[in-house]
Structures are given as C-alpha cells and as structure tokens.
Design an enzyme around this catalytic site. Structure first.
Site, PDB file in Angstrom:
ATOM      1  N   ALA A   1       0.855  -1.190   0.000  1.00  0.00           N
ATOM      2  CA  ALA A   1       0.000   0.000   0.000  1.00  0.00           C
ATOM      3  C   ALA A   1       0.885   1.231   0.000  1.00  0.00           C
ATOM      4  O   ALA A   1       2.065   1.184   0.380  1.00  0.00           O
ATOM      5  CB  ALA A   1      -0.941   0.005   1.206  1.00  0.00           C
TER       6      ALA A   1
ATOM      7  N   GLY B   1       0.457   5.653   0.688  1.00  0.00           N
ATOM      8  CA  GLY B   1      -0.347   6.820   1.025  1.00  0.00           C
ATOM      9  C   GLY B   1       0.387   8.091   0.689  1.00  0.00           C
ATOM     10  O   GLY B   1       1.415   8.082   0.004  1.00  0.00           O
TER      11      GLY B   1
ATOM     12  N   MET C   1       2.033  10.015   2.713  1.00  0.00           N
ATOM     13  CA  MET C   1       3.253  10.213   3.488  1.00  0.00           C
ATOM     14  C   MET C   1       4.140   8.982   3.562  1.00  0.00           C
ATOM     15  O   MET C   1       5.342   9.106   3.809  1.00  0.00           O
ATOM     16  CB  MET C   1       2.910  10.629   4.924  1.00  0.00           C
ATOM     17  CG  MET C   1       2.321  12.017   5.077  1.00  0.00           C
ATOM     18  SD  MET C   1       1.881  12.343   6.809  1.00  0.00           S
ATOM     19  CE  MET C   1       3.405  11.948   7.660  1.00  0.00           C
ATOM     20  N   ALA C   2       3.567   7.811   3.360  1.00  0.00           N
ATOM     21  CA  ALA C   2       4.329   6.600   3.646  1.00  0.00           C
ATOM     22  C   ALA C   2       3.889   5.446   2.746  1.00  0.00           C
ATOM     23  O   ALA C   2       2.840   5.506   2.091  1.00  0.00           O
ATOM     24  CB  ALA C   2       4.157   6.203   5.114  1.00  0.00           C
TER      25      ALA C   2
ATOM     26  N   ASP D   1      -8.920  11.627  11.761  1.00  0.00           N
ATOM     27  CA  ASP D   1      -8.895  11.088  10.395  1.00  0.00           C
ATOM     28  C   ASP D   1      -9.691   9.792  10.311  1.00  0.00           C
ATOM     29  O   ASP D   1      -9.270   8.824   9.667  1.00  0.00           O
ATOM     30  CB  ASP D   1      -7.451  10.863   9.947  1.00  0.00           C
ATOM     31  CG  ASP D   1      -7.317  10.748   8.431  1.00  0.00           C
ATOM     32  OD1 ASP D   1      -8.293  11.089   7.727  1.00  0.00           O
ATOM     33  OD2 ASP D   1      -6.255  10.317   7.953  1.00  0.00           O
TER      34      ASP D   1
END
Length: 462
Positions: A26, A28, A30-31, A157
């Site tokens: 996966a 995202g 930021m990471a 979030d």
C-alpha cells in the site's frame, strides 16, 4: 491509498534494523506499507507490517515528528479494535513504524467493490463495523498516561481508508498519523486544518478538533455504509465546506426513499434505517453540544436498535466481497514465505545439544569415585590449587628442618603433659641365631641401637 496487488513489483529484500522488508502492499500520501518480517534468535520470525516514511518527508522535521507521534499514541492504545504500533526504527535515511499485520481488506476497498456490484451492505454488518470503530475510538479518547493524566487523544482522520476489516470479522481502526494529543511532540498550529475534508466536522475545519469531531466522522462513515455511496458528490472544495458548515446534509431515509418505494427495502429494514438515521443525524449536528457526548454513548444507541452481526458473519461478508483482494494478498505472502525459507540457512539446535552433552558428562562423572572430588577442586579455581601446593611445600620444608635438628642433637628431651621424662639407656640386642646348615652363612648383622619408649614419671602420692 491502497495499490492493486497486481501492480506491485517484487523488489529485492532489504533489512532495516532487525526487520526484513518484503513487497510493498500500500502507499499513502506520506508513507508506504510493506509486508515485513521480524527476525529473532534461534530462527524465530513473525510477519508484521512496516510503514516507511517517504524519502521526501524523512528529512522534514515536522513530518518526522508527526510520524513518531503516531507511534507514541497508537502504542499506548491497547484495544482489540485498534491496530497497535509495535516498534519504531530510525536510521540515517529511514524512519519506519512497525505495526501488527492485519490480514484483511480496507473498508474503502470493500465499499467500492460492493457499489460496483450493486450490493448493499446488510444493516447488521454496517452496525457491527460502526460499533467496533466506536469502541476503538472510545479507548483512544479515554487514554491516560502512566500517572493517570488524560491524554485527550483525537484521531482526526476517521474514514473508510483507515478502517481494516480482518478475516476474523473484526473492524480495526488504524493510522493515528495526524492524531492530536497532549503528549504529542508535534503541535498543530491553531486554526490549521488536518484531516479528510469529506469526513471533517465544522469545528475541525477551523482547526479545533475534539472527540466529538471523531464522532461526526464516524456518522459520515456509517451513512455511507448504509446508503452505499459517498455522502458528498461532485462538489468543489468551497461548496463542500459551505455544505458542512451549514449542516445541509442529506439524511439516510431521504436518500433511500426511492428504493423503499420500489420495494428494494422491506418495511422491517426501513424501520431500522429510520431509527439509525436519528442516531446518525445527532452525530452530524453542527453544534458540538448537540452531538453524542462519547463514543460509548453512540455505540450503545446503535446496538439498542439493531443487533450487530457476529464476527463470523462479518468475516463471511468480507470473503464474499473482497475475495479477490484476499486471494492476491495470500498469494503474495506465500511467495515471500517460500522465498524466505529457501534462502534461510539450516539452524542446528545448539542449546539442546549442549544441554544433552552436559547431562551425559555428569552421568559419567557420577560413576567415578575420586573424580568428583578432584573436579570439584578444579572447579573452585586456581587459587585453591595454589594454596594446597603451598601447604605441601611448607610441610616438606618443616620436615626437612626437623630431621636436620634431630640428627645434630643425639639426646633429645621429650616432654609430655608438661612433665620431665627420663631417657633410658639404649638396649643392645643379641646377635641373631645362626641360619640353617643348608643355607649359606650370611654376614653378621650390625648392632642396632633402639631407644626405648620413655614412660611418664609417676606422680607423687599425696
């Protein structure tokens, strides 16, 4: 966001600290998320999930602080509906969080698959997922430090992207990356917005998120579970902000009214949806004071309306909707496991062999008579052996000196019980008798003078 597993390449394994990183599953904003393996002693290993901060953010102090705050907060929340952080690894060019690996699928993937297949999420399944997330939120909201001081954690979030449905039928909240807490090293400036706009409460848009802001986000999530599509359609960012601030949100019954008229939803389900709609509308109130006070209170209201589906039922729903994702993920894990086993050296059970050897040696030693004493002396160390040798040498020296003194003094004086003892004259022994005639005549024996044993003098009579 989640990357289709078919698009993931198989990069070479790399080691960061005591973790071996495998395929990326996966990515995202930021990471990236990787399947990883914790390596321990004696061949021990465990599959974990490694969240690596992207290189462009690894040198940004603010992003690194946010990343480490996630580890600090999530590691303190001990609840079955929250994915824990197990470890943090930092090197010169890496910042990585190690999380428990959850075998399942993200909720947003499942909602997209259900929508494309024109499948509605059963009400009991939706309530079960929402109640699980609310339970995890309540554990985070009530978190205290080691001294019992409330940490005032706010997730900020809550969204389908941050909810995992595991194969054991449990919904689990993850990603505390932008969470707010009193213990956080990174402090969001007043008035700075954090979160996903479509799931944000009005006060959160002003940078003043509270625990009721998380309940607002959960209400949006539950609305989308029951209706089957996103709450906010194609709107510009300005229009979306105005909709949220004004509270002009569609209700569940308004959105599904047409389906009820077509008999796609029966009366029993419609009654349940109406009751749940009231819970959701309270969670979506513009005024914070009009919302549910706690996640626990909102959860209790939901389960009082509809009995949540059992974990077995949720797991079956996951398998039916997300079977493609699970099959590809299981294939990836099997490939990585096969590769890892093929490249691992054979580890001998060294500790067991040493233990068996020690037992065998002990059995042999116990059969010997003097060996245990000798070995026990040696076991006590060289100092004991040296002391014994010194005692022996000293005894020999004293004996030699005594012999020399006795040879230089022919009339020694013996003392016993502090009384003088007279020394008798030596007794001359007769010559030995002659030998038999048949035997040769030996040389005459030398005279031997033997001093008699002195008797103690008699005590005077009184």
């Amino acid at each position: 966001m989640t990357i289709p597993l078919s698009e993931l390449a198989a990069p070479a394994e790399m080691t960061v600290g005591r973790y071996v990183l495998h395929r990326q599953i996966a990515r995202g904003g930021m990471a990236t998320i990787h399947i990883a393996r914790l390596m321990g002693d004696e061949g021990f290993s465990r599959i974990v999930a490694a969240k690596r901060l992207l290189p462009e953010f690894a040198e940004d102090a603010e992003f690194v602080a946010m990343f480490l705050d996630e580890a600090r907060i999530a590691s303190k929340v001990h609840h079955r509906n929250v994915v824990p952080v197990l470890d943090v690894v930092t090197t010169d060019d890496e910042v990585m969080l190690v999380q428990e690996y959850v075998h399942g699928a993200p909720l947003h993937y499942l909602l997209n698959k259900a929508r494309h297949a024109s499948l509605r999420v059963p009400i009991s399944i939706a309530v079960s997922i929402a109640s699980h997330v609310l339970a995890g939120l309540h554990a985070a909201h009530e978190l205290v430090d080691e001294l019992g001081v409330p940490l005032e954690v706010v997730h900020r979030d809550v969204s389908p992207q941050n909810v995992m449905i595991s194969t054991d039928g449990t919904a689990r909240l993850l990603d505390f990356g932008i969470a707010k807490a009193t213990m956080a090293a990174h402090v969001t400036r007043e008035g700075t917005y954090k979160g996903k706009l479509a799931y944000s409460a009005p006060e959160q848009l002003h940078g003043r998120a509270t625990r009721q802001s998380d309940l607002y986000s959960l209400a949006v999530l539950l609305w989308e579970l029951l209706v089957g599509h996103r709450m906010h359609g194609a709107q510009s960012e300005a229009q979306l902000v105005a909709t949220i601030m004004n509270g002009a949100l569609p209700t569940i019954t308004e959105t599904l009214g047409a389906e009820h008229e077509w008999d796609a939803i029966d009366d029993s389900e419609w009654s349940q949806l109406g009751a749940i709609d009231r819970v959701v509308r309270k969670g979506l109130a513009v005024d914070v004071n009009d919302r549910w006070k706690t996640a626990l209170e909102m959860e209790a209201a939901l389960v009082a309306i509809v009995q949540p589906a059992s974990p077995t039922m949720v797991a079956a729903w996951l398998r039916s909707v997300g079977h493609e994702h699970l099959e590809k993920l299981e294939k990836v894990i099997a490939m990585e496991e096969t590769s890892w086993r093929r490249n691992q050296p054979v580890l001998l059970p060294t500790r067991r062999v040493n233990a068996e050897t020690r037992r065998a040696n002990a059995a042999e030693i116990s059969q010997l008579g003097s060996l245990p004493q000798r070995s026990s002396l040696l076991h006590r160390g060289p100092h004991v052996v040296i002391a014994l040798l010194a005692m022996l040498v000293g005894g020999l020296v004293i004996g030699v000196i005594g012999m020399l003194r006795s040879s230089s003094d022919p009339t020694p004086t013996a003392r016993a019980s502090n009384a003088q003892v007279e020394v008798a004259e030596p007794i001359e022994l007769d010559e030995p008798a002659p030998a038999l005639a048949s035997a040769p005549t030996p040389a005459p024996a030398a005279r031997v003078t033997v001093p008699p044993i002195a008797e103690p003098a008699s005590e005077p009579e009184v």
